[in-house]
Write an enzyme that holds these catalytic residues in place. Sequence first.
Site, PDB file in Angstrom:
ATOM      1  N   HIS A  93       0.826  -1.210   0.000  1.00  0.00           N
ATOM      2  CA  HIS A  93       0.000   0.000   0.000  1.00  0.00           C
ATOM      3  C   HIS A  93       0.858   1.256   0.000  1.00  0.00           C
ATOM      4  O   HIS A  93       0.375   2.328   0.328  1.00  0.00           O
ATOM      5  CB  HIS A  93      -0.900   0.016   1.245  1.00  0.00           C
ATOM      6  N   HIS A  94       2.153   1.131  -0.388  1.00  0.00           N
ATOM      7  CA  HIS A  94       2.993   2.341  -0.368  1.00  0.00           C
ATOM      8  C   HIS A  94       2.511   3.335  -1.408  1.00  0.00           C
ATOM      9  O   HIS A  94       2.761   4.529  -1.297  1.00  0.00           O
ATOM     10  CB  HIS A  94       4.468   1.991  -0.578  1.00  0.00           C
ATOM     11  N   LYS A 130       7.561  -4.356 -10.193  1.00  0.00           N
ATOM     12  CA  LYS A 130       7.427  -3.987 -11.610  1.00  0.00           C
ATOM     13  C   LYS A 130       6.915  -2.551 -11.740  1.00  0.00           C
ATOM     14  O   LYS A 130       7.465  -1.753 -12.490  1.00  0.00           O
ATOM     15  CB  LYS A 130       6.451  -4.973 -12.276  1.00  0.00           C
ATOM     16  N   LYS A 181      -2.759  -8.756  -6.948  1.00  0.00           N
ATOM     17  CA  LYS A 181      -3.029  -9.878  -7.855  1.00  0.00           C
ATOM     18  C   LYS A 181      -4.246 -10.619  -7.345  1.00  0.00           C
ATOM     19  O   LYS A 181      -4.496 -10.650  -6.132  1.00  0.00           O
ATOM     20  CB  LYS A 181      -1.831 -10.837  -7.882  1.00  0.00           C
ATOM     21  N   SER A 191      -2.102   0.015 -18.624  1.00  0.00           N
ATOM     22  CA  SER A 191      -3.203  -0.040 -17.638  1.00  0.00           C
ATOM     23  C   SER A 191      -3.279   1.279 -16.875  1.00  0.00           C
ATOM     24  O   SER A 191      -4.362   1.807 -16.598  1.00  0.00           O
ATOM     25  CB  SER A 191      -2.943  -1.139 -16.595  1.00  0.00           C
TER      26      SER A 191
HETATM   27  P1  NAD Z   1      -0.318 -16.174 -25.693  1.00  0.00           P
HETATM   28  O1  NAD Z   1      -1.085 -17.329 -25.152  1.00  0.00           O
HETATM   29  O2  NAD Z   1      -0.987 -15.188 -26.590  1.00  0.00           O
HETATM   30  O3  NAD Z   1       0.984 -16.699 -26.493  1.00  0.00           O
HETATM   31  C1  NAD Z   1       1.841 -17.705 -26.054  1.00  0.00           C
HETATM   32  C2  NAD Z   1       2.277 -18.474 -27.302  1.00  0.00           C
HETATM   33  O4  NAD Z   1       3.317 -19.391 -26.934  1.00  0.00           O
HETATM   34  C3  NAD Z   1       1.144 -19.305 -27.909  1.00  0.00           C
HETATM   35  O5  NAD Z   1       1.043 -19.019 -29.292  1.00  0.00           O
HETATM   36  C4  NAD Z   1       1.589 -20.747 -27.646  1.00  0.00           C
HETATM   37  O6  NAD Z   1       1.158 -21.653 -28.664  1.00  0.00           O
HETATM   38  C5  NAD Z   1       3.104 -20.607 -27.634  1.00  0.00           C
HETATM   39  N1  NAD Z   1       3.775 -21.717 -26.999  1.00  0.00           N
HETATM   40  C6  NAD Z   1       3.316 -22.538 -26.027  1.00  0.00           C
HETATM   41  N2  NAD Z   1       4.232 -23.474 -25.717  1.00  0.00           N
HETATM   42  C7  NAD Z   1       5.297 -23.244 -26.506  1.00  0.00           C
HETATM   43  C8  NAD Z   1       6.558 -23.884 -26.670  1.00  0.00           C
HETATM   44  N3  NAD Z   1       6.910 -24.921 -25.928  1.00  0.00           N
HETATM   45  N4  NAD Z   1       7.417 -23.399 -27.593  1.00  0.00           N
HETATM   46  C9  NAD Z   1       7.074 -22.332 -28.346  1.00  0.00           C
HETATM   47  N5  NAD Z   1       5.888 -21.689 -28.242  1.00  0.00           N
HETATM   48  C10 NAD Z   1       5.011 -22.136 -27.328  1.00  0.00           C
HETATM   49  O7  NAD Z   1       0.309 -15.459 -24.405  1.00  0.00           O
HETATM   50  P2  NAD Z   1       0.952 -14.015 -24.334  1.00  0.00           P
HETATM   51  O8  NAD Z   1      -0.060 -13.072 -23.800  1.00  0.00           O
HETATM   52  O9  NAD Z   1       1.665 -13.713 -25.602  1.00  0.00           O
HETATM   53  O10 NAD Z   1       1.992 -14.247 -23.143  1.00  0.00           O
HETATM   54  C11 NAD Z   1       3.247 -14.871 -23.363  1.00  0.00           C
HETATM   55  C12 NAD Z   1       4.118 -14.689 -22.136  1.00  0.00           C
HETATM   56  O11 NAD Z   1       4.267 -13.298 -21.857  1.00  0.00           O
HETATM   57  C13 NAD Z   1       3.587 -15.291 -20.838  1.00  0.00           C
HETATM   58  O12 NAD Z   1       4.688 -15.700 -20.056  1.00  0.00           O
HETATM   59  C14 NAD Z   1       2.900 -14.130 -20.151  1.00  0.00           C
HETATM   60  O13 NAD Z   1       2.827 -14.306 -18.736  1.00  0.00           O
HETATM   61  C15 NAD Z   1       3.858 -13.014 -20.519  1.00  0.00           C
HETATM   62  N6  NAD Z   1       3.261 -11.676 -20.437  1.00  0.00           N
HETATM   63  C16 NAD Z   1       2.195 -11.337 -21.186  1.00  0.00           C
HETATM   64  C17 NAD Z   1       1.671 -10.047 -21.111  1.00  0.00           C
HETATM   65  C18 NAD Z   1       0.527  -9.601 -21.985  1.00  0.00           C
HETATM   66  O14 NAD Z   1       0.220  -8.402 -21.986  1.00  0.00           O
HETATM   67  N7  NAD Z   1      -0.105 -10.476 -22.770  1.00  0.00           N
HETATM   68  C19 NAD Z   1       2.229  -9.109 -20.222  1.00  0.00           C
HETATM   69  C20 NAD Z   1       3.336  -9.477 -19.449  1.00  0.00           C
HETATM   70  C21 NAD Z   1       3.840 -10.779 -19.576  1.00  0.00           C
END
Ligand code: NAD
Length: 473
Positions: free
Chosen positions: A66-67, A96, A108, A364
């Site tokens: 809550h900072h 972050k 979260k 956001s």
């Molecule tokens: P997404 O589901 O749209 O895309 C992930 C992709 O990775 C999919 O196309 C999937 O088929 C592919 N994939 C799965 N297993 C795989 C493998 N073994 N090898 C290669 N590709 C594989 O998800 P996203 O929103 O793009 O998120 C991806 C990562 O980024 C996650 O770790 C998520 O936590 C992180 N992230 C996302 C956001 C956001 O705004 N979407 C923000 C911060 C962090």
Amino acid sequence: MSAHQPYSFFQSVERSFDKAAKFTNWDLGILEQIKACNSVYQMRFPVKRDDGTIEVIEAYRVQHSHHKTPCNGGIRFSDEVNQDEVMALASLMTYKCAIVNVPFGGGKGGIKINPRNYSVYELEKITRRYTSELVKKNFIGPGTDVPAPDYGTGEREMAWIVDTYASLKPGEIDAAGCVTGKPVTQGGVRGRKEATGLGVFFGIREVCNMVDTMQKLGLSPGIAGKTVVVQGLGNVGYHTAKFFRESGAKVVALAEYEGAIYNPEGLNEEEVFQHRKNSGSILYFPGSVNLANTSDALELECDILIPAALENVINGENAPRVKAKIIGEAANGPCTPEADDVFIQKGILCVPDMYLNAGGVTVSYFEWLKNLSHVRYGRMEKRFTENMNSRILGQIEEMSGKQVNDIERKFILHGPEEVDLVHSGLEETMITATREIMDIWIANPSIPDMRTAAYVNAINKVANSYGELGIFQ
Ligand code: NAD
């Protein structure tokens, strides 16, 4: 916790924190306060399934710090959800936000369900009931705690949340700011979809513009001509690849779960995306070769490797074979602590997830500001800027007797739309965050890696804001 992992996710975040805290001078008490989760709300509520049976749902909302208020952080729908995971993810949000100068505390939420096992109607009932439980305990609101999308949730769930909140708080003028990641029609902001990939690009581009850092890595400054490998062609990977290609880099390989493709001349992510959509696989894309295993892509010769799919994909086993000079952690947690040790030995620069993929939370924040100001970005200044630019250009052309070409005219006259301002705010955020972390690292060369420098930056900022509040007097 498991036999392989002697400490929980939350404890592992605490370990990274402690490692970085050694490079600061803060009192132990302040460090303990920063680490602790301020409020943990564990709830159970019933939902009537479509077949008439009653199911008790387990859910959480954690406000780590809550900072700064409100807290902000996603809501996850997954059957893996547990209190320790939500606490860990909330604490990572605190750090972050601090790194990218977003004035939110970390939060979260999680609902322990696999959304694929529920109908849309059931999901709506669960989301709305969860929201009303949050309202009851004052765990949601534009000034207290602002959820956002995460794994298993998206615009649709955020629209249900804002609708439920607004109906329970009639007349609350800032109700739209109770949640971010909403559809544009419900108060969302333009530019959010591509925000994380664009933020990854801006962060890496800034690193590549640092002449000394590039010299140490044996690379020339700039993005143009760099070779890039991207794992994951989802939201984040697709947009990261797009912005690198548009800036003159060559995306030489793309990996998906069914396989990986390689073309030293560079791949166009949109063409590959369409090929995958039509054929059901990334493999056999015209002009490229298939790799034997999808994970081979991580070990290709390249300048920049972008893991944008899953956690723990680069670990103690395969890290010694990674040949990239820079790793940009677009995914959350793609590299293990064992991999970090290997990168330090090999002189590979790993740009950490904790700030590199902060584009989503940054936008956001812009969405929340838009909701509080009740006006679309650009509405007040777009026309004014266009008129002013037109006048200035007219004067220059008249005085010089020369005319600019049509492409330049369009560019100069253009007044800012909402998406232009969101992209520009994100660019500023990522450049500033990259420089701040690098400055800390340069000032203290005993800091082992950029991840630790990022944590040091976060700790200093949160500790300083407690000082500002005078809490420990
Ligand atoms: P997404 O589901 O749209 O895309 C992930 C992709 O990775 C999919 O196309 C999937 O088929 C592919 N994939 C799965 N297993 C795989 C493998 N073994 N090898 C290669 N590709 C594989 O998800 P996203 O929103 O793009 O998120 C991806 C990562 O980024 C996650 O770790 C998520 O936590 C992180 N992230 C996302 C956001 C956001 O705004 N979407 C923000 C911060 C962090």
